[in-house]
Design an enzyme around this catalytic site. Structure first.
Site, PDB file in Angstrom:
ATOM      1  CE  LYS A 186      -1.773   3.076   2.685  1.00 59.84           C
ATOM      2  NZ  LYS A 186      -1.905   4.170   1.719  1.00 59.84           N
ATOM      3  CD  GLU A 222      13.451   1.214  10.605  1.00 61.03           C
ATOM      4  OE1 GLU A 222      13.958   2.302  10.964  1.00 61.03           O
ATOM      5  OE2 GLU A 222      13.625   0.152  11.229  1.00 61.03           O
ATOM      6  CB  CYS A 262      13.280   9.726   7.179  1.00 64.61           C
ATOM      7  SG  CYS A 262      14.286   8.640   6.181  1.00 64.61           S
ATOM      8  CD  GLU A 316       9.899  13.581  10.628  1.00 65.22           C
ATOM      9  OE1 GLU A 316       8.788  13.070  10.833  1.00 65.22           O
ATOM     10  OE2 GLU A 316      10.820  13.009  10.011  1.00 65.22           O
TER      11      GLU A 316
HETATM   12  P1  NAP Z   1       2.441   8.783   7.216  1.00 68.86           P
HETATM   13  O1  NAP Z   1       1.389   9.805   7.238  1.00 68.86           O
HETATM   14  O2  NAP Z   1       2.770   8.079   8.495  1.00 68.86           O
HETATM   15  O3  NAP Z   1       1.998   7.712   6.102  1.00 68.86           O
HETATM   16  C1  NAP Z   1       2.813   6.627   5.760  1.00 68.86           C
HETATM   17  C2  NAP Z   1       1.952   5.537   5.159  1.00 68.86           C
HETATM   18  O4  NAP Z   1       1.057   5.054   6.161  1.00 68.86           O
HETATM   19  C3  NAP Z   1       1.085   6.002   3.998  1.00 68.86           C
HETATM   20  O5  NAP Z   1       0.988   4.974   3.057  1.00 68.86           O
HETATM   21  C4  NAP Z   1      -0.259   6.246   4.679  1.00 68.86           C
HETATM   22  O6  NAP Z   1      -1.359   6.156   3.828  1.00 68.86           O
HETATM   23  C5  NAP Z   1      -0.263   5.099   5.668  1.00 68.86           C
HETATM   24  N1  NAP Z   1      -1.186   5.295   6.779  1.00 68.86           N
HETATM   25  C6  NAP Z   1      -1.653   6.461   7.298  1.00 68.86           C
HETATM   26  N2  NAP Z   1      -2.486   6.208   8.334  1.00 68.86           N
HETATM   27  C7  NAP Z   1      -2.544   4.863   8.467  1.00 68.86           C
HETATM   28  C8  NAP Z   1      -3.241   3.992   9.351  1.00 68.86           C
HETATM   29  N3  NAP Z   1      -4.021   4.459  10.326  1.00 68.86           N
HETATM   30  N4  NAP Z   1      -3.082   2.656   9.200  1.00 68.86           N
HETATM   31  C9  NAP Z   1      -2.274   2.166   8.242  1.00 68.86           C
HETATM   32  N5  NAP Z   1      -1.603   2.939   7.359  1.00 68.86           N
HETATM   33  C10 NAP Z   1      -1.719   4.280   7.481  1.00 68.86           C
HETATM   34  O7  NAP Z   1       3.831   9.368   6.663  1.00 68.86           O
HETATM   35  P2  NAP Z   1       4.085  10.243   5.351  1.00 68.86           P
HETATM   36  O8  NAP Z   1       3.571  11.617   5.584  1.00 68.86           O
HETATM   37  O9  NAP Z   1       3.626   9.496   4.150  1.00 68.86           O
HETATM   38  O10 NAP Z   1       5.688  10.269   5.299  1.00 68.86           O
HETATM   39  C11 NAP Z   1       6.464  11.125   6.070  1.00 68.86           C
HETATM   40  C12 NAP Z   1       7.003  10.422   7.300  1.00 68.86           C
HETATM   41  O11 NAP Z   1       7.741   9.255   6.902  1.00 68.86           O
HETATM   42  C13 NAP Z   1       8.010  11.265   8.065  1.00 68.86           C
HETATM   43  O12 NAP Z   1       7.784  11.122   9.442  1.00 68.86           O
HETATM   44  C14 NAP Z   1       9.358  10.660   7.678  1.00 68.86           C
HETATM   45  O13 NAP Z   1      10.395  10.872   8.605  1.00 68.86           O
HETATM   46  C15 NAP Z   1       8.998   9.223   7.574  1.00 68.86           C
HETATM   47  N6  NAP Z   1       9.992   8.483   6.778  1.00 68.86           N
HETATM   48  C16 NAP Z   1      10.834   7.623   7.429  1.00 68.86           C
HETATM   49  C17 NAP Z   1      11.804   6.925   6.707  1.00 68.86           C
HETATM   50  C18 NAP Z   1      12.712   5.950   7.386  1.00 68.86           C
HETATM   51  O14 NAP Z   1      13.290   5.122   6.703  1.00 68.86           O
HETATM   52  N7  NAP Z   1      12.855   5.997   8.705  1.00 68.86           N
HETATM   53  C19 NAP Z   1      11.915   7.117   5.324  1.00 68.86           C
HETATM   54  C20 NAP Z   1      11.049   8.007   4.694  1.00 68.86           C
HETATM   55  C21 NAP Z   1      10.084   8.688   5.434  1.00 68.86           C
HETATM   56  P3  NAP Z   1      -2.032   7.473   3.164  1.00 68.86           P
HETATM   57  O15 NAP Z   1      -1.005   8.074   2.317  1.00 68.86           O
HETATM   58  O16 NAP Z   1      -3.153   6.932   2.391  1.00 68.86           O
HETATM   59  O17 NAP Z   1      -2.420   8.358   4.315  1.00 68.86           O
END
Ligand code: NAP
Length: 485
Positions: free
Chosen positions: A174, A249, A283, A384
């Site tokens: 997903k 992660e 990230c 963040e």
């Molecule tokens: P996010 O809002 O947490 O979303 C990540 C994924 O989770 C998306 O596919 C999202 O779907 C899904 N999701 C959201 N709510 C969910 C739920 N209740 N149950 C299951 N899945 C759910 O993060 P983002 O805004 O896409 O990305 C930014 C974040 O990613 C930042 O915090 C960044 O630091 C982190 N990141 C970490 C790494 C690492 O390797 N540590 C790498 C890259 C990014 P939808 O898009 O449909 O909402």
């Protein structure tokens, strides 16, 4: 506009509800770039069912046979590098150069894992008795779910998919709703490479519906998630009751320490690149520059020069070095954080403004922000932002800088700029982070070493990338063989 359906059981499937949605170009919101079938619970269930049915057949193939499919996918992506990079830029906003590097990284990930397929195995260890053997073998887990964010829309799904598939699992992926095109292009590449139907399924849809279905379904035996801490923590709790394997992660608030002996030109270049590259939406981005008080003013001057030289604009245009925020909400969040920082006493010495002149008025643009006088406990130093906002924090020497760097819930990546090898190695030993860099940007990863955070940046269970990425996607069986009879 490109139109996509979900990829379920080897077919391009409309959403069972018939729902659709569009994504718009972050550099020009008037342009609808992509249209999708909006998957829901029924589509996620169909994908899980297909993955479950495909598992026995895929499990019984050999790792080198699976690796050959990964090689073919690498070739397919490499041949389409330009086209995919352009689409990535139009949907996510990063510059074409950044997008091209991401597509290139994706190719390398598949090539690396394809090569590794020849080494996936166990260990032979001595037995106490003669004519006996003890060995271990690795087995796939079953149906694995992958949930990915939007900021690396092709490399990140790839660094989960490649080890998941080469290990013999079947997958439901997903991708983030904000930028799913690349995940569906990966599915296309796998289909053309001859992946059996049902082995990889991609369902676009909301986290709340599709993500929740994957996180709670008993047939999903492992889930690898990358995204924000809040979402990762809630999915972790959904997996715990059935003890499904979890790899979370999450975010970072990464420090770069600049010590008094540092080459300040180098320091400013590295901090600017790590903080403002990819619009700060990384990230591992540096968002805290922790600088020795003696050189703080001189460093800040050089950092502002770097920030001033950044050309903000549409990532497809020549000369542009920083694209827009991915959407209006992220832009607003970034600008709100600049205000919060100022309200808490920080000084905005450069940028941090919405940019809407010179053809930028239809995009989500801002100038990179440099804030000084930031207190280590301030929100801008603890939370963040995920945008081009740099907090400069002063410290009275190495020990104080290290304490500030560690005085935070996150622990993903960290850098130090110094010519002093002793201080650098003390930093390596004491910094609470999964990745440590010396005289390098805190961003950017080598695909052949493990990656993952500590503290709130990770579930600290299994690493991604490198050869050890296989650990999460396999279980080890110990075999006792007596051939004396
Ligand atoms: P996010 O809002 O947490 O979303 C990540 C994924 O989770 C998306 O596919 C999202 O779907 C899904 N999701 C959201 N709510 C969910 C739920 N209740 N149950 C299951 N899945 C759910 O993060 P983002 O805004 O896409 O990305 C930014 C974040 O990613 C930042 O915090 C960044 O630091 C982190 N990141 C970490 C790494 C690492 O390797 N540590 C790498 C890259 C990014 P939808 O898009 O449909 O909402």
């Amino acid at each position: 506009m490109k139109e996509y359906r979900n990829f379920i059981n080897g077919e391009w499937a409309p959403a069972q509800s018939g729902a659709q949605f569009q994504n718009h170009n972050p550099a020009d919101a008037r342009e609808a770039v992509t249209a999708y079938a909006r998957g829901g619970r029924a589509d996620a269930l169909a994908a899980i069912e297909a993955a479950k049915a495909a598992f026995p057949g895929w499990r019984d193939t050999t790792p080198p046979a699976r690796g050959r499919i990964l090689s073919a996918v690498a070739n397919h992506i490499a041949a389409r590098r330009e086209e995919l990079a352009e689409l990535l830029t139009r949907e996510e906003g990063k510059t074409k150069t950044e997008a091209g590097m991401e597509v290139g990284r994706t190719v390398d990930i598949f090539r690396f894992m394809a090569g590794l397929s020849y080494t996936i195995g166990g260990q032979v260890v001595p037995h106490d008795l003669p004519n006996n053997m003890l060995f271990t073998k690795r087995e796939p887990l079953g149906v694995v779910a992958l949930i990915t964010p939007w900021n690396f829309p092709i490399a990140l799904p790839a660094w989960k998919l490649a080890p998941a598939l080469v290990s013999g699992n079947t997958v439901v992926l997903k991708p983030a709703s904000q930028a799913p095109a690349m995940a569906l292009e990966l599915a296309r590449a796998f289909a053309e490479a001859g992946l059996p139907k049902g082995v990889l399924n991609v369902v676009v849809g909301s986290g709340k519906e599709v993500g929740d279905t994957l996180a709670t379904h008993p047939d999903v035996v492992a889930l690898s998630f990358t995204g924000s801490h809040a979402v990762g923590q809630s999915i972790y709790q959904q997996l715990a009751p059935r003890m499904a394997r979890a790899q979370m992660e999450m975010g970072g608030k990464n420090p770069t320490i600049v010590l008094a002996d540092a080459d300040l030109d180098l320091a400013a270049r590295l901090v600017a690149a790590a903080g403002f590259g990819q619009t700060g939406q990384v990230c591992t981005a540096t968002s805290r520059a922790i600088v020795d008080r003696k050189i703080a003013a001189a460093f800040t001057e050089k950092l502002v020069e770097k920030a001033r030289a950044i050309k903000v604009g549409n990532g497809l245009h020549a000369g542009v070095t920083m694209g827009p925020a991915v959407n209006a909400a992220e832009l607003k969040g970034n600008l709100d954080y600049v205000k919060v920082a100022r309200d808490e006493g920080a000084e905005l010495v450069w940028g941090g403004q919405r940019l809407d002149g010179d053809g930028l008025e239809h995009g989500h643009f801002m100038s990179p922000a440099v804030l000084t006088g930031v207190k280590p406990g301030a929100r801008i130093a603890q939370e963040e932002v995920f945008g081009p906002v740099m907090a400069v924090i002063e410290a009275g020497g190495f020990d104080e800088a290290l304490a500030i760097a560690n005085g935070i819930e996150y622990g993903l990546s960290a850098s130090v700029i110094t010519r002093d090898l002793t201080q650098a190695m003390r930093y390596v030993d004491r910094i609470e982070a999964g990745v440590v860099k010396i005289n390098q940007v805190s961003t950017g990863l080598a695909l052949q070493v493990p990656f993952g955070g500590v503290k709130h940046s990770s579930s600290n269970s299994f690493k991604e990338q490198g050869a050890s990425a296989i650990d999460f996607y396999t279980r080890v069986k110990s075999v006792y063989l007596d051939y004396s009879a």
